[in-house]
Motif scaffolding. Structure first.
Motif, PDB file in Angstrom:
ATOM      1  N   THR A  44     -27.092  11.715  42.877  1.00 19.66           N
ATOM      2  CA  THR A  44     -26.906  10.284  42.573  1.00 19.66           C
ATOM      3  C   THR A  44     -26.539  10.065  41.105  1.00 19.66           C
ATOM      4  OG1 THR A  44     -29.305  10.150  42.233  1.00 19.66           O
ATOM      5  CG2 THR A  44     -28.444   9.477  44.384  1.00 19.66           C
ATOM      6  N   THR A  45     -27.145  10.860  40.205  1.00 14.90           N
ATOM      7  CA  THR A  45     -26.808  10.747  38.784  1.00 14.90           C
ATOM      8  C   THR A  45     -25.390  11.236  38.533  1.00 14.90           C
ATOM      9  OG1 THR A  45     -29.139  11.138  38.255  1.00 14.90           O
ATOM     10  CG2 THR A  45     -27.556  11.342  36.461  1.00 14.90           C
ATOM     11  N   MET A  46     -25.001  12.300  39.211  1.00 17.60           N
ATOM     12  CA  MET A  46     -23.625  12.789  39.091  1.00 17.60           C
ATOM     13  C   MET A  46     -22.640  11.708  39.526  1.00 17.60           C
ATOM     14  SD  MET A  46     -22.966  15.858  37.947  1.00 17.60           S
ATOM     15  CE  MET A  46     -23.685  17.466  37.635  1.00 17.60           C
ATOM     16  N   LEU A  47     -22.934  11.062  40.645  1.00 18.48           N
ATOM     17  CA  LEU A  47     -22.045   9.997  41.118  1.00 18.48           C
ATOM     18  C   LEU A  47     -22.027   8.827  40.139  1.00 18.48           C
ATOM     19  CD1 LEU A  47     -22.944   9.986  44.937  1.00 18.48           C
ATOM     20  CD2 LEU A  47     -20.898  10.929  43.845  1.00 18.48           C
ATOM     21  N   ALA A  48     -23.188   8.550  39.504  1.00 14.86           N
ATOM     22  CA  ALA A  48     -23.226   7.482  38.498  1.00 14.86           C
ATOM     23  C   ALA A  48     -22.352   7.830  37.304  1.00 14.86           C
ATOM     24  CB  ALA A  48     -24.671   7.252  38.049  1.00 14.86           C
TER      25      ALA A  48
ATOM     26  N   THR B 232      -4.992  11.551  29.093  1.00 15.64           N
ATOM     27  CA  THR B 232      -5.910  11.249  27.985  1.00 15.64           C
ATOM     28  C   THR B 232      -7.353  11.047  28.452  1.00 15.64           C
ATOM     29  OG1 THR B 232      -4.120  10.305  26.662  1.00 15.64           O
ATOM     30  CG2 THR B 232      -6.373   9.665  26.085  1.00 15.64           C
ATOM     31  N   PRO B 233      -7.638  10.221  29.456  1.00 13.44           N
ATOM     32  CA  PRO B 233      -9.048  10.052  29.859  1.00 13.44           C
ATOM     33  C   PRO B 233      -9.554  11.127  30.812  1.00 13.44           C
ATOM     34  CG  PRO B 233      -7.684   8.585  31.151  1.00 13.44           C
ATOM     35  CD  PRO B 233      -6.755   9.302  30.219  1.00 13.44           C
ATOM     36  N   LEU B 234      -8.676  12.043  31.240  1.00 10.21           N
ATOM     37  CA  LEU B 234      -9.089  13.004  32.265  1.00 10.21           C
ATOM     38  C   LEU B 234      -9.190  14.439  31.759  1.00 10.21           C
ATOM     39  CD1 LEU B 234      -7.020  11.796  35.380  1.00 10.21           C
ATOM     40  CD2 LEU B 234      -9.376  11.221  34.745  1.00 10.21           C
ATOM     41  N   PHE B 235      -8.363  14.830  30.778  1.00 12.00           N
ATOM     42  CA  PHE B 235      -8.260  16.253  30.434  1.00 12.00           C
ATOM     43  C   PHE B 235      -9.530  16.783  29.776  1.00 12.00           C
ATOM     44  CE2 PHE B 235      -6.833  19.767  27.655  1.00 12.00           C
ATOM     45  CZ  PHE B 235      -6.367  20.619  28.651  1.00 12.00           C
TER      46      PHE B 235
ATOM     47  N   VAL C 242     -11.963   5.169  32.112  1.00 12.67           N
ATOM     48  CA  VAL C 242     -10.531   5.335  32.429  1.00 12.67           C
ATOM     49  C   VAL C 242      -9.757   4.024  32.276  1.00 12.67           C
ATOM     50  CG1 VAL C 242      -8.906   5.922  34.269  1.00 12.67           C
ATOM     51  CG2 VAL C 242     -10.917   7.365  33.888  1.00 12.67           C
ATOM     52  N   PRO C 243     -10.239   2.883  32.827  1.00 11.71           N
ATOM     53  CA  PRO C 243      -9.504   1.628  32.600  1.00 11.71           C
ATOM     54  C   PRO C 243      -9.392   1.248  31.115  1.00 11.71           C
ATOM     55  CG  PRO C 243     -11.012   1.365  34.430  1.00 11.71           C
ATOM     56  CD  PRO C 243     -11.330   2.677  33.798  1.00 11.71           C
ATOM     57  N   LEU C 244     -10.464   1.459  30.343  1.00 15.22           N
ATOM     58  CA  LEU C 244     -10.386   1.160  28.912  1.00 15.22           C
ATOM     59  C   LEU C 244      -9.357   2.049  28.226  1.00 15.22           C
ATOM     60  CD1 LEU C 244     -14.156   0.669  27.954  1.00 15.22           C
ATOM     61  CD2 LEU C 244     -12.354  -1.064  27.957  1.00 15.22           C
TER      62      LEU C 244
ATOM     63  N   TRP D 187     -17.332   6.957  34.396  1.00 16.07           N
ATOM     64  CA  TRP D 187     -16.092   7.561  33.907  1.00 16.07           C
ATOM     65  C   TRP D 187     -14.871   6.820  34.449  1.00 16.07           C
ATOM     66  CZ3 TRP D 187     -14.660  13.322  35.350  1.00 16.07           C
ATOM     67  CH2 TRP D 187     -13.494  13.694  34.663  1.00 16.07           C
ATOM     68  N   PHE D 188     -14.811   6.656  35.777  1.00 17.06           N
ATOM     69  CA  PHE D 188     -13.593   6.109  36.382  1.00 17.06           C
ATOM     70  C   PHE D 188     -13.565   4.581  36.428  1.00 17.06           C
ATOM     71  CE2 PHE D 188     -13.259  10.457  37.891  1.00 17.06           C
ATOM     72  CZ  PHE D 188     -11.895  10.684  37.824  1.00 17.06           C
TER      73      PHE D 188
END
Length: 636
Positions: free
Chosen positions: A441-445, A410-413, A455-457, A450-451
């Motif tokens: 750096t923005t990509m990593l942010a 659900t949070p990944l697809f 994802v936890p939510l 996301w993760f």
């Protein structure tokens, strides 16, 4: 009120009234930043942003790739201690803003004339690069006190962001027009004196630049003279020396700081918005009337007939939607994928609605650069909880048992598809050395948000969804599936998708046109009142037209309604993408592979998200409809 709206004033008076209030509401916005007060002689910062292509009247846009102001080939003057980044929001970076400081010295109320900035040399490769960007009509973008530097449109008195890098002029008998580089900038700044204070405090309320191509002469003390109006032409076969100069003119203005953005916020032909919304409202009223007729007449008649205690043989053999009651709540094929789409669609639904409401209330004003993009990313992240819950509850109701896989997918697809496409397209920007390339750096942010948050939510929402009981069906499901008879042409998948999909698209295509202008041509979009109503009309249109199609499908004894409702409503994304293709052909003439790949790639990503959003709206509308009608009949 426009004449088109007056034709339908009696039946649509409440709708037009709401539109008027929303239009008034969208004309006001809460300031995104606090005003900065300057005393006389105080330094006013001039920051530079990326160079972007702009359309020319009668000539389509030729590129969508932006470049950093301090790109080596442009060779602009730099600050003595090197350009420094000016902090920007996540949204501004994602939308291509690269704001840096500059060597320009502006002092409140102090005029300057032909001030020498620097002298630069252009070799062959730099000259070819700059001349090509001039021919592509690239604009220089500056910011003074957070306000975009603009050019004044003489026709209507409104501002257009940015000013030309140069101009193309046909000289004499030359076969091709010659590119002139603008190297002198006349900066006209309007300021407002704060009332009710003893001290002289001022605020910047307007900035216009009128660039020129001149040949300044610099004396031994570094002072420049701009009387020589000979244009600067960069030699592509040798070296050219260019002197950059600027002049500053301050003017007292009656415009107050709170309304300084008004001249940027210009709606072209507001009657188009009204006409489109009134037409869409009529379509919604018509569709709602049709669905109401089906529900109140046909269904009431069917339910009364089916619920007779003394059913004769003719009624039992009658065809219709009741005959599939034992199969209509059968689990769809691939329930995992459908539930994942539904979870992501619910997440998009709430994110879009809340973002538009915030923008309507003025919290996402254009004075706060990138606030809209930042709000969309953060809201989508926070609504991961809703996505997980909807996906898990739907999957459990479908009878699915692979709950661990559902929680992970659900949070990944769907975000993974969008992020993967975005990441791939970013490589094309990196290859072109474009300032639009999102930094690592923005990509990593983004990955961190996301993760670490989304994802936890989503996991928490999924856990609660699986802990909740499945949604019970109002009728029992038979063990042996019923055979589906041959379907008429308009009920087959492709024709039904094409028929139904065009109506939700019709409700939004006018606003979609202005949004595309905002994205690709970088016009300021702020008519969130119209957008709010369009979003509501699109939801109603999606719901009503999909319910109507599924009713006809069930009457033809086809009980495979789950995926059909999703694809039928989601088919409007096909028209969104086709509209992007038409826009690409009619308003753009993109040169080079990168610009075309970027445009088509981003359009495909937008179409995919729109497919998930509208498909989810269509599914849950039909789910409520099917539960309602089958819960109203007696099954023996």
């Amino acid at each position: 009120m426009p004449p088109a709206a007056m034709l339908f004033a009696p039946p649509l008076a409440p709708i037009v009234g709401v539109l008027s209030l929303l239009q008034i509401a969208s004309a006001f916005y809460l300031p995104g930043v606090a005003p900065t007060d300057y005393s006389s002689g105080a330094k006013v910062a001039l920051n530079v942003n990326s160079l972007t292509p702009a359309p020319v009247p009668g000539r389509p846009l030729s590129s969508i790739v932006s470049f950093d102001y301090y790109h080596t080939a442009f060779n602009f003057c730099r600050p003595k201690d090197g350009p420094k980044d000016v902090s920007g929001s996540l949204g501004s970076i994602l939308f291509g803003d690269r704001i840096l400081d500059s060597p320009f010295d502006l002092y409140m109320t102090k005029n300057e004339t032909c001030k020498n900035l620097c002298t630069r040399k252009y070799e062959e490769m730099k000259s070819k690069f700059v001349n090509r960007r001039i021919r592509q009509n690239y604009n220089i973008n500056w910011l003074v006190d957070g306000l975009p530097v603009a050019t004044l449109d003489d026709d209507d008195g409104y501002y257009s962001q940015g000013f030309p890098l140069g101009r193309v002029v046909k000289e004499g008998d030359a076969r091709e027009p010659v590119a002139h580089l603008n190297n002198h900038y006349n900066i006209f700044i309007d300021y407002h004196k704060i009332r009710g204070r003893n001290t002289n405090q001022f605020r910047v309320v307007g900035v216009v630049v009128k660039p020129e191509s001149v040949s300044p002469k610099v004396d031994g003390e570094g002072n420049a003279n701009c009387d020589d109006k000979t244009a600067v032409i960069l030699n592509e076969n040798g070296q050219t020396e260019v002197v950059f100069t600027y002049s500053v003119f301050w003017s007292l203005s009656s415009t107050v700081w709170a309304t300084r953005w008004d001249r940027y916020l210009h709606v072209v032909e507001p009657r188009i918005h009204w006409f489109s919304l009134v037409n869409s409202a009529i379509i919604v009223v018509f569709l709602t009337g049709m669905v109401a007729m089906v529900l109140l007449r046909a269904l009431r008649k069917d339910i009364a007939r089916y619920n007779q205690l003394d059913l004769d043989e003719d009624v039992q053999d009658d065809s219709g939607w009741k005959l599939v009651h034992g199969d209509v709540f059968r689990s769809p094929t691939n329930p995992m994928l459908l539930s994942v789409f539904l979870g992501s669609g619910a997440q998009l639904f709430f994110m879009t609605g809340v973002t538009i409401i915030f923008a309507l209330l003025g919290f996402l004003s254009p004075s706060n650069r990138g606030s809209l993009g930042t709000a969309m990313v953060l809201l989508y992240t926070l609504f991961g909880f809703i996505g997980g819950y909807v996906s898990a509850r739907s999957y459990k109701s479908f009878g699915g048992e692979a709950w661990k896989r559902n929680i992970i997918l659900t949070p990944l697809f769907v975000p993974g598809i969008v992020f993967g496409g975005f990441f791939l397209l970013n490589f094309f920007l990196i290859y072109e050395h474009s300032s639009g390339a999102v930094p690592l750096t923005t990509m990593l942010a983004l990955v961190g948000i996301w993760f670490v948050i989304s994802v936890p939510l989503s996991f928490v929402g999924s856990w609660l969804g699986f802990k909740s009981p499945p949604l019970s069906s109002p009728v029992r499901t038979n063990q042996i599936p019923r055979q589906i008879p041959d379907q008429v042409m308009y009920l087959k998948p492709v024709p039904s998708m094409l028929l139904v999909g065009i109506l939700p698209f019709g409700a939004i295509f006018v606003e979609l046109y202005f949004i595309m202008d905002s994205v690709w041509i970088r016009k300021v979009y702020y008519m969130f009142g119209f957008l709010f109503v369009c979003y509501g009309i699109m939801i109603m249109t999606c719901s009503t037209v999909t319910v109507l199609m599924i009713y006809f499908l069930l009457c033809s004894e086809n009980y495979h309604w789950q995926w059909r409702s999703f694809f039928t409503a989601g088919a409007s994304a096909i028209y969104v993408f086709l509209n992007a293709i038409i826009y690409w052909v009619s308003k753009l003439r993109l040169g080079g592979l990168t610009s075309n790949v970027l445009y088509l790639g981003y359009s495909a990503l937008i179409g995919f998200l729109f497919f998930v959003l509208t498909g989810t709206i269509g599914f849950f509308s039909c789910w409520l409809f099917v539960r309602k009608i089958y819960g109203s009949i007696k099954i023996e």
